[in-house]
Design a protein around this motif. Structure first.
Motif, short mmCIF file in Angstrom:
data_model
loop_
_atom_site.label_atom_id
_atom_site.label_comp_id
_atom_site.label_asym_id
_atom_site.label_seq_id
_atom_site.Cartn_x
_atom_site.Cartn_y
_atom_site.Cartn_z
N GLY A 54 54.47 35.33 29.47
CA GLY A 54 53.04 34.57 29.16
C GLY A 54 52.78 33.95 30.78
O GLY A 54 51.57 34.02 31.10
N LEU A 55 53.67 33.63 31.72
CA LEU A 55 53.49 32.98 32.92
C LEU A 55 53.12 34.28 33.75
O LEU A 55 52.08 33.81 34.71
N ILE A 56 53.33 35.45 33.77
CA ILE A 56 52.93 36.60 34.22
C ILE A 56 51.37 36.84 33.95
O ILE A 56 50.43 37.10 34.72
N TRP A 57 51.06 36.51 32.53
CA TRP A 57 49.87 36.95 32.13
C TRP A 57 48.94 35.80 32.91
O TRP A 57 47.97 36.16 33.24
N ALA A 58 49.32 34.78 32.88
CA ALA A 58 48.42 33.51 33.55
C ALA A 58 48.34 33.93 34.98
O ALA A 58 47.30 33.45 35.54
N GLN A 59 49.40 34.21 35.52
CA GLN A 59 49.38 34.52 36.97
C GLN A 59 48.21 35.69 37.30
O GLN A 59 47.52 35.72 38.24
N HIS A 60 48.36 36.83 36.46
CA HIS A 60 47.22 37.93 36.45
C HIS A 60 46.11 37.50 36.14
O HIS A 60 44.98 37.91 37.05
N TRP A 61 45.62 36.60 35.16
CA TRP A 61 44.48 36.06 35.00
C TRP A 61 43.97 35.33 36.32
O TRP A 61 42.71 35.21 36.76
N ALA A 62 44.73 34.47 36.88
CA ALA A 62 44.38 33.62 37.89
C ALA A 62 43.82 34.70 39.15
O ALA A 62 43.03 34.32 39.96
N PHE A 63 44.87 35.82 39.27
CA PHE A 63 44.36 36.42 40.46
C PHE A 63 42.80 37.14 40.28
O PHE A 63 42.23 37.76 41.23
N HIS A 64 42.47 37.16 38.94
CA HIS A 64 40.83 37.67 38.83
C HIS A 64 40.14 36.57 38.95
O HIS A 64 38.90 36.81 39.18
N ALA A 65 40.38 35.25 38.34
CA ALA A 65 39.50 34.22 38.36
C ALA A 65 39.24 33.46 39.53
O ALA A 65 38.36 32.86 39.77
N ILE A 66 40.44 33.22 40.56
CA ILE A 66 40.15 32.24 41.57
C ILE A 66 39.63 33.30 42.91
O ILE A 66 40.51 34.20 43.18
N PRO A 67 38.78 33.01 43.59
CA PRO A 67 38.05 33.73 44.45
C PRO A 67 39.01 34.10 45.59
O PRO A 67 38.86 35.26 46.33
N TRP A 68 40.01 33.25 46.19
CA TRP A 68 40.59 33.52 47.51
C TRP A 68 41.87 34.43 46.89
O TRP A 68 42.58 35.00 47.73
N LEU A 69 42.09 34.28 45.79
CA LEU A 69 43.27 35.37 45.37
C LEU A 69 42.86 36.67 44.95
O LEU A 69 43.71 37.74 44.96
N TRP A 70 41.59 37.16 44.40
CA TRP A 70 41.21 38.12 43.97
C TRP A 70 41.39 39.20 44.99
O TRP A 70 41.52 40.42 44.94
#
Length: 220
Positions: A54-70
């Motif tokens: 679940g944590l990896i799922w949230a991390q993956h979502w964040a990499f798409h949602a947060i502009p400086w991570l994408w």
């Protein structure tokens, strides 16, 4: 392929050893959920695997949602020929961020060293499986996709068209996508015809170009 080898070495070997060290430290200090409660070992193992997934799922979502991570994660999506090697195609910057996230998760959950090793193996195998260029028999895909991510489902996530990359974030369990309402499947013909890659970036960039890609602008 060169970037994949680097990411694999960092993410699967060095990072795996680091996570075991973190787990041993948390165990010694009594940090985290499963170092504070006493549950059967099998229950702790299964729950730890589910929580880390679940944590990896949230991390993956964040990499798409947060502009400086994408821009870091975009390197992974710029591969237009989805296969097993895509599972290794990650920018070293993303690997480092992911390592820090996993370390926090190991401490918070009080993951045992055995659970950390089991999760590392599960993540490596599932990443190669769901990026693989293969078509499962329809009946098998339907059975497996009740609970886990299959190649067809993850292929949708890599679609170049707008919106597809905001679906199917899971690597192993797909329950997180279902609960979040972002699970999406296409029929076989649409899945096969789906253009893959990242708009404005060549899938044939060499190692140095891939390393520099996060600071580049997309071509019109």
């Amino acid at each position: 392929m060169s970037l994949g080898v680097i990411a694999y070495a960092l993410g699967r070997l060095a990072a795996g050893a680091a996570m075991v060290s973190v787990a041993l430290l948390a165990q010694e200090k009594g940090w985290g959920l499963f170092n504070l409660v006493s549950w059967p070992a099998w229950a702790e193992l299964l729950l730890t695997l589910a929580l880390l997934d679940g944590l990896i799922w949230a991390q993956h979502w964040a990499f798409h949602a947060i502009p400086w991570l994408w821009p870091l994660h975009r390197v992974h999506h710029s591969d237009a020929a989805l296969d097993v090697t895509t599972a290794w195609r990650f920018h070293p910057g993303e690997v480092i961020v992911s390592l820090l996230v996993k370390a926090i998760g190991v401490v918070l959950f009080g993951a045992s060293p055995a659970a950390v090793v089991a999760f590392a193996l599960l993540l490596a195998v599932s990443a190669m499986f769901n990026h693989a260029h293969l078509r499962l028999p329809l009946w098998l895909d339907r059975v497996l996709s009740i609970a886990i991510v299959t190649p067809d489902a993850h292929r949708v996530h890599h679609g170049i068209e707008a919106g597809f990359d905001r679906t199917n974030f899971g690597f192993f369990l797909n329950v997180w996508d279902r609960v979040a309402g972002c699970y999406r499947r296409l029929d076989d013909a649409a899945t096969d015809a789906l253009p893959l890659g990242s708009a404005g970036f060549s899938p044939r960039e060499r190692l140095l170009a891939l390393l520099a890609q996060p600071v580049k602008k997309a071509k019109p």
